[in-house]
Design a protein around this motif. Sequence first.
Motif, mmCIF file in Angstrom:
data_model
loop_
_atom_site.group_PDB
_atom_site.id
_atom_site.type_symbol
_atom_site.label_atom_id
_atom_site.label_comp_id
_atom_site.label_asym_id
_atom_site.label_seq_id
_atom_site.Cartn_x
_atom_site.Cartn_y
_atom_site.Cartn_z
ATOM 1 N N ALA A 106 0.832 -1.207 0.000
ATOM 2 C CA ALA A 106 0.000 0.000 0.000
ATOM 3 C C ALA A 106 0.864 1.254 0.000
ATOM 4 C CB ALA A 106 -0.932 -0.009 1.209
ATOM 5 N N TRP A 107 1.959 1.237 0.770
ATOM 6 C CA TRP A 107 2.849 2.405 0.819
ATOM 7 C C TRP A 107 3.533 2.621 -0.523
ATOM 8 C CZ3 TRP A 107 8.188 3.016 0.287
ATOM 9 C CH2 TRP A 107 8.679 4.283 0.638
ATOM 10 N N LEU A 108 4.009 1.551 -1.138
ATOM 11 C CA LEU A 108 4.671 1.691 -2.443
ATOM 12 C C LEU A 108 3.713 2.244 -3.499
ATOM 13 C CD1 LEU A 108 6.765 -1.618 -2.567
ATOM 14 C CD2 LEU A 108 7.632 0.727 -2.280
ATOM 15 N N VAL A 109 2.485 1.728 -3.512
ATOM 16 C CA VAL A 109 1.494 2.229 -4.471
ATOM 17 C C VAL A 109 1.183 3.701 -4.201
ATOM 18 C CG1 VAL A 109 -0.901 2.027 -5.246
ATOM 19 C CG2 VAL A 109 0.491 -0.020 -4.930
ATOM 20 N N ALA A 110 1.025 4.066 -2.918
ATOM 21 C CA ALA A 110 0.702 5.452 -2.570
ATOM 22 C C ALA A 110 1.801 6.409 -3.026
ATOM 23 C CB ALA A 110 0.482 5.576 -1.065
ATOM 24 N N VAL A 111 3.049 6.060 -2.747
ATOM 25 C CA VAL A 111 4.163 6.930 -3.145
ATOM 26 C C VAL A 111 4.268 6.993 -4.669
ATOM 27 C CG1 VAL A 111 6.666 7.216 -3.060
ATOM 28 C CG2 VAL A 111 5.415 6.590 -1.000
ATOM 29 N N GLY A 112 4.071 5.846 -5.337
ATOM 30 C CA GLY A 112 4.141 5.837 -6.795
ATOM 31 C C GLY A 112 3.062 6.690 -7.432
ATOM 32 N N VAL A 113 1.833 6.548 -6.960
ATOM 33 C CA VAL A 113 0.727 7.346 -7.506
ATOM 34 C C VAL A 113 0.926 8.823 -7.199
ATOM 35 C CG1 VAL A 113 -1.756 7.805 -7.331
ATOM 36 C CG2 VAL A 113 -0.910 5.443 -7.457
ATOM 37 N N LEU A 161 1.318 11.869 -9.907
ATOM 38 C CA LEU A 161 0.479 13.075 -9.892
ATOM 39 C C LEU A 161 1.326 14.335 -9.860
ATOM 40 C CD1 LEU A 161 -2.317 11.970 -7.385
ATOM 41 C CD2 LEU A 161 -2.510 12.226 -9.867
ATOM 42 N N ARG A 162 2.425 14.316 -9.110
ATOM 43 C CA ARG A 162 3.311 15.483 -9.061
ATOM 44 C C ARG A 162 3.916 15.768 -10.432
ATOM 45 N NH1 ARG A 162 4.767 17.385 -4.110
ATOM 46 N NH2 ARG A 162 6.529 18.489 -5.018
ATOM 47 N N VAL A 163 4.372 14.712 -11.106
ATOM 48 C CA VAL A 163 4.984 14.893 -12.424
ATOM 49 C C VAL A 163 3.960 15.443 -13.420
ATOM 50 C CG1 VAL A 163 6.008 13.677 -14.385
ATOM 51 C CG2 VAL A 163 6.747 13.151 -12.052
ATOM 52 N N ALA A 164 2.751 14.868 -13.408
ATOM 53 C CA ALA A 164 1.715 15.335 -14.332
ATOM 54 C C ALA A 164 1.344 16.787 -14.058
ATOM 55 C CB ALA A 164 0.475 14.437 -14.214
ATOM 56 N N ASP A 165 1.219 17.151 -12.776
ATOM 57 C CA ASP A 165 0.877 18.531 -12.439
ATOM 58 C C ASP A 165 1.995 19.488 -12.817
ATOM 59 O OD1 ASP A 165 -0.973 20.425 -11.039
ATOM 60 O OD2 ASP A 165 0.778 20.684 -9.752
ATOM 61 N N ALA A 166 3.238 19.070 -12.622
ATOM 62 C CA ALA A 166 4.372 19.931 -12.985
ATOM 63 C C ALA A 166 4.409 20.163 -14.491
ATOM 64 C CB ALA A 166 5.675 19.307 -12.506
#
Length: 384
Positions: free
Chosen positions: A151-158, A162-167
């Motif tokens: 769950a932690w790996l998926v959360a950090v990956g997602v 999202l950060r990359v897409a927003d940037a």
Amino acid sequence: MGHPDRWSVAADVGLGLGCAAAIAVQAAALAVSWGGAYWVFGCGVGVLVTLLALFRRRHRGWAAVAGLVVAAVAVLVADLAGLPHEPGPATALPLAVLVASAVGALPARPAVAVAAGGLAVVAATAAAAGANSGSWSRTGAAAVTWWNVAAWLVAVGVGGALRVADARRRSTAERVRRDERLELARELHDVVVHHITGIVVQAQAAQLVGGRRPELAWQSLAGIESAGADALAAMRRLVGVLRDSADAAPSSAGPEQLAELAARFERDGATVRLRVPDGDPGWPPEVTATVYRVAREALTNVARHAPDAGAVAVTVVEAAGTVTVEVVDDGPPAPARHPRRHGYGLVGMRERVEALGGTLAAGPRPGGGWAVTAVLPGSTRERR
């Protein structure tokens, strides 16, 4: 403009249903493996973290911190009281949503801190499971630990995605705005040339007639005053959004060229019904250029995103000191093309229109098709 809100509501409904399912599955599994009311504590923690996840948009950072604190306390209490290991699936799922949301939206340092907090909770879960390794077969501690790691790996990956897409989105929008400001800077050059030329001509006329017919010199002086006031008003509207200057001065296309634009569009697209003011409307150069560019961008959007449109109406009218540009097409219903219509061309149009103190609206029409409407200040003399 209501579409993003509907998507948010749908996402929250899906999150709530998913968490409810996780809580039910965890309660059923613990009732079978542990018996009694051992399921109450873990499911109660899951409900609390789920509520935090559902209200995360109010403050993503604090919601994530609160969820991590609740999960950490749950790990400690479960270890001390001999309860099933936490966070269980009922808590790990909404906690992953909180971490992903914070990592994707917060500034870099808080985002890293939240990700590190999530990793600390995972480590605490593993440590608690290791300290009670003799009971792993009963509690399923290994499964809980790996569930939290995943769950932690998926959360950090997602969150990172999202950060990359927003940037990228912000970078593209800023590049469009920067290009638009550069073009506005060139138009400011045009405005200066237009008005200063008028001042020079009037001054030369005043010199020629001043000695022989002084009464006519006053007319030239009045013209100089008017042209100077127009120049000041035009530059005030533009200079606030300019951060650079340029020497190039391309011609500013006025509404008289809209007929040529419509004819060029008709050769490759739908029929255009054009309605523009008769004669020279006498608008400032920056207004005439913006009228043309709004119509051009709107027609370009029709060609790109509504190729099945049969007719487009381009209307330019002036009333009560404002100029209204409206471009309406009869393309397919909005849901079929909505996701593609909010491109960066609208960003440039809005930047240009708002720089002149106007407004821009773009969206689907109730009966189908799309409408773009820009309202601009008209004559500078009427607003002084």
